[in-house]
Design a protein around this motif. Structure first.
Motif, PDB file in Angstrom:
ATOM      1  N   VAL A   1       6.065-120.291 -61.772  1.00 32.10           N
ATOM      2  CA  VAL A   1       6.472-119.494 -62.924  1.00 32.10           C
ATOM      3  C   VAL A   1       5.248-119.270 -63.806  1.00 32.10           C
ATOM      4  O   VAL A   1       4.275-120.039 -63.763  1.00 32.10           O
ATOM      5  CB  VAL A   1       7.590-120.178 -63.737  1.00 32.10           C
ATOM      6  CG1 VAL A   1       8.842-120.332 -62.900  1.00 32.10           C
ATOM      7  CG2 VAL A   1       7.123-121.532 -64.266  1.00 32.10           C
ATOM      8  N   LEU A   2       5.290-118.204 -64.598  1.00 32.28           N
ATOM      9  CA  LEU A   2       4.224-117.919 -65.546  1.00 32.28           C
ATOM     10  C   LEU A   2       4.652-118.393 -66.921  1.00 32.28           C
ATOM     11  O   LEU A   2       5.690-117.955 -67.445  1.00 32.28           O
ATOM     12  CB  LEU A   2       3.917-116.425 -65.578  1.00 32.28           C
ATOM     13  CG  LEU A   2       2.751-116.023 -66.489  1.00 32.28           C
ATOM     14  CD1 LEU A   2       1.424-116.506 -65.905  1.00 32.28           C
ATOM     15  CD2 LEU A   2       2.724-114.522 -66.719  1.00 32.28           C
ATOM     16  N   ARG A   3       3.888-119.282 -67.529  1.00 36.66           N
ATOM     17  CA  ARG A   3       4.178-119.780 -68.865  1.00 36.66           C
ATOM     18  C   ARG A   3       3.256-119.074 -69.856  1.00 36.66           C
ATOM     19  O   ARG A   3       2.050-119.317 -69.888  1.00 36.66           O
ATOM     20  CB  ARG A   3       4.005-121.296 -68.921  1.00 36.66           C
ATOM     21  CG  ARG A   3       5.077-122.003 -68.091  1.00 36.66           C
ATOM     22  CD  ARG A   3       4.919-123.481 -68.075  1.00 36.66           C
ATOM     23  NE  ARG A   3       6.023-124.100 -67.332  1.00 36.66           N
ATOM     24  CZ  ARG A   3       5.943-125.274 -66.715  1.00 36.66           C
ATOM     25  NH1 ARG A   3       4.814-125.966 -66.746  1.00 36.66           N
ATOM     26  NH2 ARG A   3       6.976-125.766 -66.067  1.00 36.66           N
ATOM     27  N   VAL A   4       3.843-118.187 -70.626  1.00 30.88           N
ATOM     28  CA  VAL A   4       3.082-117.335 -71.539  1.00 30.88           C
ATOM     29  C   VAL A   4       2.804-118.087 -72.835  1.00 30.88           C
ATOM     30  O   VAL A   4       3.724-118.574 -73.495  1.00 30.88           O
ATOM     31  CB  VAL A   4       3.836-116.025 -71.815  1.00 30.88           C
ATOM     32  CG1 VAL A   4       3.064-115.167 -72.812  1.00 30.88           C
ATOM     33  CG2 VAL A   4       4.060-115.259 -70.509  1.00 30.88           C
ATOM     34  N   ARG A   5       1.521-118.155 -73.174  1.00 31.84           N
ATOM     35  CA  ARG A   5       1.113-118.804 -74.416  1.00 31.84           C
ATOM     36  C   ARG A   5       0.221-117.832 -75.202  1.00 31.84           C
ATOM     37  O   ARG A   5       0.429-116.626 -75.110  1.00 31.84           O
ATOM     38  CB  ARG A   5       0.426-120.139 -74.108  1.00 31.84           C
ATOM     39  CG  ARG A   5       1.342-121.105 -73.314  1.00 31.84           C
ATOM     40  CD  ARG A   5       0.731-122.484 -73.176  1.00 31.84           C
ATOM     41  NE  ARG A   5       1.627-123.382 -72.445  1.00 31.84           N
ATOM     42  CZ  ARG A   5       1.485-123.710 -71.156  1.00 31.84           C
ATOM     43  NH1 ARG A   5       0.464-123.207 -70.457  1.00 31.84           N
ATOM     44  NH2 ARG A   5       2.340-124.510 -70.565  1.00 31.84           N
TER      45      ARG A   5
END
Length: 372
Positions: free
Chosen positions: A350-354
């Motif tokens: 998954v892509l964890r957007v920060r």
């Protein structure tokens, strides 16, 4: 992505084992992020099957000795010893180990750990030591580094016990270990998710800085080539990182090439892995490139990315789930033998957007950069 009821119940059993074998149902639901009503229904099914016990809001792996009914059915791995070979501890594989350990404990199995560092060529020796320790099955993450010959890994096809490759696959359909079960993250999908996110922010080109010393590194590079083609982005030459968590001894030429790419219009960077991404950010500042104002930065692995300043958007492979699923598959293989078809299980990152990619770009999308 929705998970099946069987997978959800397997996660419940693993979590109970990881939490010491007895836990409140509400705490279990919170930990797994699953509605309590769903967990309650699954726990009831597991209790009926003899895999868990429930009493007064608690869930446990063992039935209290109160004469209330027959003993629980033996766990599928009761008394078995499983060997786990990894290339390192202290970073990516820690979560894989944790997942494997929890699943083994929930199944009543014992996990024995071996470490064969990248490039040391000790995979076979460590696997033999795990067998000498009594391992009845092996979970293996051998080097499988580019440039090594098939003969270097021929031992995978001569193992005397069942084995599952973990975060690894044979490099060719007929290569060493091609007939073994595998459980791995789909790193190509992970890279595609990062490229799609950056393209959605308006970046017309993305630069890749990546290692080249492992199966994961090879998959990240292949995923970049595939992803840029699918999204219509230029396939820029990858910048080579030196090794695990190590920039080149003199990182200045590498940073200078990134800065040159930025001047040519490429202001998005994907870095494999976290450690190198964290180290690159301050080096880029010395060239007048702030993250995210001047350079959007995405890390791959998500082990330390959230600790950066600013926190880094990162691709997060499902490391814990990979370890747990590998143990589950190995126990099924030990029980069923050759009757079980060979499994090649791919779990999606998954892509964890920060904060490190900033807001949507307002400048026109640019084309390929020219790298010197």
């Amino acid at each position: 992505m929705a998970i099946s009821g069987e997978e959800r119940r397997r996660l419940i059993v693993s979590a109970v084992g990881e939490l010491g074998g007895r836990v409140r149902l509400t705490e279990l639901a919170d930990r797994l992020g699953i509605p309590a009503v769903t967990v309650r229904r699954d726990v009831a099914a597991l209790a009926d099957a003899g895999r868990l016990s429930r009493s007064h809001g608690f869930v446990s792996l063992e039935r209290p000795d109160d004469g209330a009914g027959p003993p629980l059915a033996p766990s599928p791995g009761q008394g078995r010893a499983l060997g786990l070979l990894v290339p390192s501890v202290g970073s990516y594989f820690d979560e894989v180990i944790a997942g494997a350990r929890a699943a083994a404990a929930a199944a009543g199995a014992r996990l024995v750990l071996g470490i064969a560092p990248y490039g040391a060529g000790g995979d076979r020796l460590q696997a033999e030591r795990l067998l000498e320790s009594g391992a009845e099955g092996l979970l293996l993450a051998p080097g499988l580094v580019p440039g090594r010959t098939a003969e270097d890994y021929a031992w995978l096809d001569a193992l005397p016990v069942p084995a599952v490759l973990v975060e690894r696959r044979s490099p060719t359909p007929d290569g060493p270990g091609a007939g073994l079960d595998t459980v791995a993250s789909d790193h190509r999908h992970g890279v595609l998710s990062a490229l799609r996110h950056l393209a959605g922010l308006g970046h017309g080109s993305v630069l890749l800085a990546a290692r080249g010393d492992s199966w994961t590194a090879a998959e990240v590079r292949a995923g970049y080539r595939e992803g840029t083609r699918l999204l219509g982005l230029p396939d820029l030459p990858a910048l080579d990182m030196l090794g695990p968590g190590n920039l080149p001894a003199d990182p200045e030429p590498l940073v200078a090439r990134i800065a040159e790419a930025a001047r040519s219009g490429t202001r998005a960077l994907l870095v494999h892995n976290d450690q190198d991404a964290l180290r690159l950010a301050p080096l880029l500042r010395a060239h007048g490139l702030a993250v995210p104002a001047d350079m959007a930065l995405v890390a791959y692995d998500d082990v330390f990315a959230a600790l950066a300043a600013p926190p880094l958007t990162a691709v997060a492979p499902p490391k814990h789930a990979v370890g747990a699923a590998a143990v589950d598959l190995l126990l099924r293989r030990l029980a069923a033998g050759a009757e079980l078809p060979v499994h090649r299980t791919a779990l999606l990152p998954v892509l964890r957007v920060r904060a490190s990619c900033g807001a949507e770009r307002t400048a026109p999308r640019t084309g390929a950069a020219t790298l010197g």
